[in-house]
Design a protein around this motif. Structure first.
Motif, PDB file in Angstrom:
ATOM      1  N   GLN A  54       0.819  -1.225   0.000  1.00 45.20           N
ATOM      2  CA  GLN A  54       0.000   0.000   0.000  1.00 45.20           C
ATOM      3  C   GLN A  54       0.850   1.272   0.000  1.00 45.20           C
ATOM      4  O   GLN A  54       0.582   2.216  -0.761  1.00 45.20           O
ATOM      5  N   CYS A  75      -5.618   2.533  -1.326  1.00 52.13           N
ATOM      6  CA  CYS A  75      -4.575   2.908  -2.295  1.00 52.13           C
ATOM      7  C   CYS A  75      -4.960   4.137  -3.119  1.00 52.13           C
ATOM      8  O   CYS A  75      -4.094   4.833  -3.635  1.00 52.13           O
ATOM      9  N   ILE A  91       2.481   1.925  -3.383  1.00 48.46           N
ATOM     10  CA  ILE A  91       1.451   2.269  -4.384  1.00 48.46           C
ATOM     11  C   ILE A  91       1.038   3.731  -4.220  1.00 48.46           C
ATOM     12  O   ILE A  91       0.978   4.502  -5.187  1.00 48.46           O
ATOM     13  N   LYS A 123      -7.377  -2.569  -1.283  1.00 48.70           N
ATOM     14  CA  LYS A 123      -7.220  -1.776  -2.517  1.00 48.70           C
ATOM     15  C   LYS A 123      -7.731  -0.354  -2.354  1.00 48.70           C
ATOM     16  O   LYS A 123      -7.134   0.590  -2.856  1.00 48.70           O
TER      17      LYS A 123
END
Length: 730
Positions: free
Chosen positions: A24, A50, A27, A47
């Motif tokens: 994370q 992110c 990203i 996700k």
């Protein structure tokens, strides 16, 4: 270092976490540096943070493209709770009225909104494009990015226009694309379509070590599901079905059996779907029975099981749906029910699609079949499908195949033969073609390549087709061969395959255990235990009682009760007529006419042997089916043709015969002479009727052998069997 400090500060401030999960941090840093970012992360991997965290930290508004209204609402609600302000996140979609749209646009223009969620269809509207040109867009997040690809499991044509719309909004806008399920082919499609070929790729392992994968034969599936849920009482679960009708039916059966369950599908209005979703999240209901519309982005960490009543259309769909179990790292059971009948239905659905779409669909479906029928580690198969190599010992017996005993076979000789064949003949053939060569099956493609004269033609006939299917699955799984899914599943030699040809060594493959492929008739005839043992002693006593009653009434024993009904009595031990009526193939008529002696015998047997009866496992049926049966009986009373009744009910002729047969076998008398008289003359009716009077069983196949399949069809015998059972048994 400033970014790093503010990252952790903001993670704590907005989300209350002290540390990042997996990649994370890398990203988010990449996106904050205005770099295109491609994230492949399994469900439950985190996700959403992110793109949510960098949006909250960036100047302007991030546009989040999301495919489902329910998903948008869920995430917007969470962000508002974290951020303490309703204007911090909004969604713009068809569910809003004009005044609500105006409020959203005002907050965005004022700079109060950090994340704006839009559906791809809304994004492409001219008025929205013009509006977005006036704002500062920090970046665009494309969630569920696999929807871009025709090879993805949830293809949405609108997703393919996203790049075009972004270009018209502004220049040099960074993109982050995110998905939980993407094969190498789908990854390539996403990159090309979004024009982010140079994007930094962050790919996490697809392995979810806490999930237990299991495939069961689809026999008495409703009883299996009710039994499983009752044994896991109070736990949250999702049951997926392919059709809305089946969703409603299963949800109703669960409720009748005392399970807190609700249906969820696209046919329900938006408010009802939102209420159902909230009930599940707030634990007002334990089980959701749903089509694939349910679950995307739903952040419920403690779903303990995901059951597939019908096998899904793709491995991506299966992976994403099972991924909703055990997101907190705790228990997650994933059970799929498989039958060849379901595959036939899915294949029929594709029949009318364009050729290219049909070819893609066939290849995707074949992967699901391979997964379901294989005896190899389920986890290894799933991860291989997503381009990840996995040692099956790492499964730790967390799948049914690794949990079972299996036999091996020596694969060295067949592997050398197959690899040499592909090397000599070229990568122009799929496994189906090469299996036909090995099995000695001649057809037009085989003869056109002169493979009917090849030394390997027919060499493996005695091994059987299941052996060869299993062999090819494992040759691909072990990377001796690769399958070009993009090109009709043609097989290619890998570097490992080339090396093996140069230097073969002893190798073992797993011998496939045949999946029980129950036919429709097989399902009725199957042992209704789903794993429970039939009490053999009681079965003999009941069988003797049946013969005694049959002799007294001059009837064949099967007219009294069929074998599956007796077997089920020896599992559930019904001791009252009401309980007996719940046994498969026993309705009110049969129970009243023949039941008293059977329940009396069972009651005495239970008391003498001090047997604990599993009363809770006598599954109550749904009222929906009763409504259909009542309607059929009424139509038959009005002498309407069975084919016409089938047509009016939207079912096939075969299905109506099955329904009528079920009504009669349960003890209701029906007069279908008006219909039979049109199908068979009197002499032929008498011949079949007399046959059943003397027959040892009610098998249609045996009747056809005896009476001649040239003179009668399967349906002719079935109609006469219905007439015989109705007149003699009811």
């Amino acid at each position: 270092m400033q970014i790093e400090k503010s990252l952790f500060d903001n993670l704590q401030i907005f989300f209350g976490f002290d540390t990042f999960k997996g990649e994370q941090e890398a990203i988010i840093t990449n996106l904050l540096q205005k770099q295109d970012t491609f994230v492949i992360m399994p469900t439950g991997g985190g996700k959403s943070i992110c793109y949510q965290l960098p949006a909250l930290m960036s100047e302007g508004t991030a546009i989040v493209i999301s495919p489902l209204i329910a998903l948008m609402k869920n995430q917007v609600d969470q962000l508002r709770a974290f951020g303490g302000s309703d204007s911090i996140a909004h969604f713009l979609n068809s569910s809003l009225n004009k005044s609500e749209v105006a409020k959203v646009k005002k907050d965005v223009l004022n700079g109060d909104t950090k994340l704006l969620y839009v559906a791809p269809e809304s994004l492409a509207k001219t008025e929205n494009i013009e509006f977005l040109k006036y704002i500062t867009v920090s970046f665009v997040a494309v969630d569920e990015a696999h929807c871009i690809s025709e090879w993805g499991h949830d293809f949405r044509p609108e997703y393919r226009r996203i790049r075009q719309v972004i270009n018209s909004i502004g220049e040099n806008i960074p993109i982050i694309a995110l998905t939980a399920t993407a094969t190498p082919k789908v990854q390539s499609d996403i990159r090309k379509n979004l024009q982010m070929v140079d994007a930094t790729l962050f790919k996490s392992s697809f392995n979810r070590p806490n999930l237990y994968y299991e495939v069961r034969p689809k026999i008495n599936v409703v009883k299996e599901i009710v039994r499983f849920i009752k044994n896991n009482s109070g736990k949250s679960g999702i049951i997926y079905c392919l059709s809305r009708k089946k969703v409603e039916e299963i949800a109703e059966i669960l409720k009748i059996n005392g399970i807190k369950a609700l249906p969820y599908h696209a046919g329900l209005d938006a408010r009802k779907r939102a209420e159902t979703q909230d009930m599940f999240l707030m634990e007002g209901v334990d089980v959701i029975v749903a089509t694939i519309a349910f679950g995307m982005g739903i952040d419920k960490p403690d779903v303990r099981y995901v059951i597939h009543h019908d096998i899904p259309k793709s491995m991506e769909g299966y992976y994403q749906e099972t991924g909703r179990a055990g997101r907190d790292g705790g228990e997650g059971r994933c059970i799929a029910f498989y039958s060849e009948k379901d595959i036939e239905k899915l294949t029929k659905f594709m029949k009318d699609k364009p050729v290219s779409e049909r070819e893609i669909g066939t290849q995707i479906l074949k992967e699901v079949i391979d997964y379901s029928e294989s005896a190899v580690c389920r986890r290894k198969q799933i991860l291989h499908y997503f381009g990840e190599n996995f040692d099956a010992t790492g499964c730790n017996c967390m799948c049914d195949n690794c949990n079972s005993e299996f036999s091996n076979f020596d694969a060295e000789e067949p592997l050398v033969n197959v690899l040499q064949f592909i090397k000599d003949e070229g990568d122009k053939f799929d496994d189906h073609h090469i299996i036909n060569v090995m099995m000695g099956q001649n057809n037009q493609p085989i003869s056109s390549y002169k493979h009917d004269t090849h030394p390997l033609f027919g060499i493996g006939k005695e091994k059987g087709i299941d052996y060869w299917k299993s062999f090819f699955r494992q040759a691909v799984l072990e990377n001796f061969l690769s399958k070009d899914i993009d090109n009709y599943g043609l097989l290619q030699l890998t570097q490992k395959g080339e090396a093996y040809l140069s230097n073969p060594y002893a190798i073992k493959f797993i011998l496939n255990r045949p999946m029980d492929k129950a036919s429709e008739e097989g399902e009725t005839q199957a042992n209704t235990t789903g794993g429970s043992a039939v009490d053999g002693t009681l079965l003999k006593l009941l069988d003797n009682l049946r013969k005694k009653i049959a002799k007294q009434k001059s009837l064949p024993p099967f007219v009294i009760f069929q074998d599956p009904s007796l077997e089920e009595m020896c599992i559930h031990y019904p001791v009252t007529l009401d309980e007996l009526k719940q046994i498969h193939g026993v309705g009110s008529g049969k129970a009243m006419k023949f039941g008293s002696q059977f329940v009396s015998l069972i009651k005495d047997y239970v008391e003498e042997n001090e047997i604990e009866r599993p009363v809770d496992l006598i599954i109550k049926g749904t009222a929906n089916k009763s409504a259909l049966k009542v309607s059929i009986i009424q139509n038959i009373d009005r002498k309407i043709g069975l084919d016409d009744i089938a047509s009016s009910k939207g079912i096939t002729y075969e299905e109506i015969l099955k329904e009528v047969e079920s009504i009669v076998y349960s003890g209701t008398k029906l007069n279908i002479n008006y219909f039979i008289d049109e199908m068979l003359d009197e002499d032929r009716q008498d011949e079949v009727f007399d046959y059943f009077k003397e027959a040892d069983s009610d098998s249609i196949d045996e009747a056809l052998k005896e009476l001649g399949s040239d003179d009668y069809t399967f349906e002719d015998i079935q109609l006469m069997r219905i007439k015989f059972m109705s007149e003699m048994g009811n």
